[in-house]
Design a protein around this motif. Structure first.
Motif, PDB file in Angstrom:
ATOM      1  N   THR A  90       0.845  -1.199   0.000  1.00  0.00           N
ATOM      2  CA  THR A  90       0.000   0.000   0.000  1.00  0.00           C
ATOM      3  C   THR A  90       0.875   1.243   0.000  1.00  0.00           C
ATOM      4  OG1 THR A  90      -1.606  -1.202   1.357  1.00  0.00           O
ATOM      5  CG2 THR A  90      -1.892   1.171   1.188  1.00  0.00           C
ATOM      6  N   GLU A  91       0.472   2.254  -0.762  1.00  0.00           N
ATOM      7  CA  GLU A  91       1.139   3.548  -0.742  1.00  0.00           C
ATOM      8  C   GLU A  91       0.234   4.532  -0.004  1.00  0.00           C
ATOM      9  OE1 GLU A  91       3.186   6.769  -3.812  1.00  0.00           O
ATOM     10  OE2 GLU A  91       1.777   5.273  -4.582  1.00  0.00           O
ATOM     11  N   ILE A  92       0.718   5.081   1.081  1.00  0.00           N
ATOM     12  CA  ILE A  92      -0.064   6.004   1.904  1.00  0.00           C
ATOM     13  C   ILE A  92       0.634   7.350   1.913  1.00  0.00           C
ATOM     14  CG2 ILE A  92      -1.007   6.458   4.197  1.00  0.00           C
ATOM     15  CD1 ILE A  92      -1.114   3.420   4.620  1.00  0.00           C
ATOM     16  N   ILE A  93      -0.079   8.379   1.481  1.00  0.00           N
ATOM     17  CA  ILE A  93       0.479   9.720   1.356  1.00  0.00           C
ATOM     18  C   ILE A  93      -0.236  10.648   2.335  1.00  0.00           C
ATOM     19  CG2 ILE A  93       0.774  11.710  -0.185  1.00  0.00           C
ATOM     20  CD1 ILE A  93       0.852   9.717  -2.517  1.00  0.00           C
ATOM     21  N   THR A  94       0.531  11.319   3.182  1.00  0.00           N
ATOM     22  CA  THR A  94      -0.022  12.369   4.026  1.00  0.00           C
ATOM     23  C   THR A  94       0.122  13.674   3.255  1.00  0.00           C
ATOM     24  OG1 THR A  94       0.641  11.180   6.030  1.00  0.00           O
ATOM     25  CG2 THR A  94       0.104  13.521   6.259  1.00  0.00           C
ATOM     26  N   GLY A  95      -0.965  14.143   2.682  1.00  0.00           N
ATOM     27  CA  GLY A  95      -0.897  15.319   1.834  1.00  0.00           C
ATOM     28  C   GLY A  95      -2.273  15.746   1.370  1.00  0.00           C
ATOM     29  N   ASP A  96      -2.310  16.745   0.526  1.00  0.00           N
ATOM     30  CA  ASP A  96      -3.543  17.356   0.043  1.00  0.00           C
ATOM     31  C   ASP A  96      -4.182  16.476  -1.022  1.00  0.00           C
ATOM     32  OD1 ASP A  96      -5.592  18.992  -0.743  1.00  0.00           O
ATOM     33  OD2 ASP A  96      -4.316  20.563  -1.611  1.00  0.00           O
ATOM     34  N   ALA A  97      -5.342  15.904  -0.692  1.00  0.00           N
ATOM     35  CA  ALA A  97      -6.068  15.081  -1.656  1.00  0.00           C
ATOM     36  C   ALA A  97      -6.824  15.923  -2.667  1.00  0.00           C
ATOM     37  CB  ALA A  97      -7.038  14.154  -0.925  1.00  0.00           C
ATOM     38  N   GLY A  98      -6.918  17.224  -2.422  1.00  0.00           N
ATOM     39  CA  GLY A  98      -7.649  18.113  -3.317  1.00  0.00           C
ATOM     40  C   GLY A  98      -6.822  18.657  -4.450  1.00  0.00           C
ATOM     41  N   ASN A  99      -5.617  18.095  -4.652  1.00  0.00           N
ATOM     42  CA  ASN A  99      -4.751  18.508  -5.750  1.00  0.00           C
ATOM     43  C   ASN A  99      -4.290  17.265  -6.498  1.00  0.00           C
ATOM     44  OD1 ASN A  99      -2.037  19.228  -7.063  1.00  0.00           O
ATOM     45  ND2 ASN A  99      -2.769  21.235  -6.401  1.00  0.00           N
ATOM     46  N   THR A 100      -4.301  17.320  -7.814  1.00  0.00           N
ATOM     47  CA  THR A 100      -3.984  16.126  -8.603  1.00  0.00           C
ATOM     48  C   THR A 100      -2.522  15.707  -8.503  1.00  0.00           C
ATOM     49  OG1 THR A 100      -3.610  17.468 -10.594  1.00  0.00           O
ATOM     50  CG2 THR A 100      -5.836  16.570 -10.258  1.00  0.00           C
ATOM     51  N   THR A 101      -1.671  16.540  -7.920  1.00  0.00           N
ATOM     52  CA  THR A 101      -0.270  16.163  -7.771  1.00  0.00           C
ATOM     53  C   THR A 101      -0.120  14.878  -6.963  1.00  0.00           C
ATOM     54  OG1 THR A 101       0.475  18.446  -7.988  1.00  0.00           O
ATOM     55  CG2 THR A 101       1.972  16.920  -6.894  1.00  0.00           C
ATOM     56  N   ASN A 102      -1.013  14.662  -6.000  1.00  0.00           N
ATOM     57  CA  ASN A 102      -0.943  13.460  -5.165  1.00  0.00           C
ATOM     58  C   ASN A 102      -1.784  12.311  -5.715  1.00  0.00           C
ATOM     59  OD1 ASN A 102       0.821  14.433  -3.128  1.00  0.00           O
ATOM     60  ND2 ASN A 102      -0.862  15.640  -2.264  1.00  0.00           N
TER      61      ASN A 102
END
Length: 199
Positions: A90-102
């Motif tokens: 699993t890849e888990i990112i702590t970041g802004d989900a409202g931007n397509t960069t993530n």
């Protein structure tokens, strides 16, 4: 809004969130069941503790074919998701989900717990960009409290060549929708604004 304690209602089997979660999990499992052989890419935006995907993946026969990317802003929730994900790829990112960069263009995209917490214009913007996010299917949620935006959300998806494959009963106080893209996906462009939470 404390987005960690927000998850507490999932532990009450009679709560709206708990019943909505079961509906979402059922549709995730159905997607995995119907997927052709090979890897299945999954993107969950505002994944929180990822109870939807982790309520299905650990025991599903296709679990080794699914490497989900989970994006959430609250580090307490991503820490819980990371602990739950032990043993899974699993890849888990702590970041802004409202931007397509993530984001990453994926076979299955989960937009759960989003549309009830952002302005209607942001819902429309996210759906306008949905053909960049998925190659196949989007599962989304929205409250059915008045004004009930669920029919409008369905229409917005269908304007972008998505076919509705499942919708929860209008007698429920929550809405869960499943829409499948029927045209080739568009290239995913980075650094595009999708939405901003208002709570």
């Amino acid at each position: 809004m404390d987005w960690q304690t927000w998850h507490d209602d999932y532990d009450d089997p009679t709560s709206t969130l708990s019943r909505r979660l079961k509906a979402v999990q059922g549709q995730i499992a159905a997607f995995f069941d119907a997927a052709p052989p090979g890897p299945i890419s999954v993107l969950s935006l505002c994944a929180g503790q990822a109870r939807d995907i982790f309520g299905v993946l650990p025991t599903h026969p296709r679990r080794h074919a699914v490497p989900p990317r989970l994006v959430a802003l609250d580090p307490r929730n991503t820490a819980i998701a990371t602990e739950t994900a032990r043993g899974l790829h699993t890849e888990i990112i702590t970041g802004d989900a409202g931007n397509t960069t993530n984001a990453t263009q994926s076979d299955l995209v989960l937009l759960c717990g989003i549309f009830g917490n952002i302005p209607d214009a942001d819902i429309k913007r996210t759906i306008d960009l949905a053909p960049q996010l998925t190659t196949n299917t989007i599962i989304w949620t929205r409250t059915r409290r008045r004004p009930d935006l669920v029919p409008t959300i369905c229409a917005w998806f269908e304007q972008h060549h998505f076919t509705r494959t499942w919708l929860s009963s209008p007698t429920e106080d929550f809405g869960v929708g499943v829409h499948r893209l029927t045209t080739p996906p568009q290239p995913l462009q980075p650094d595009q604004h999708l939405f901003t939470f208002t709570r």
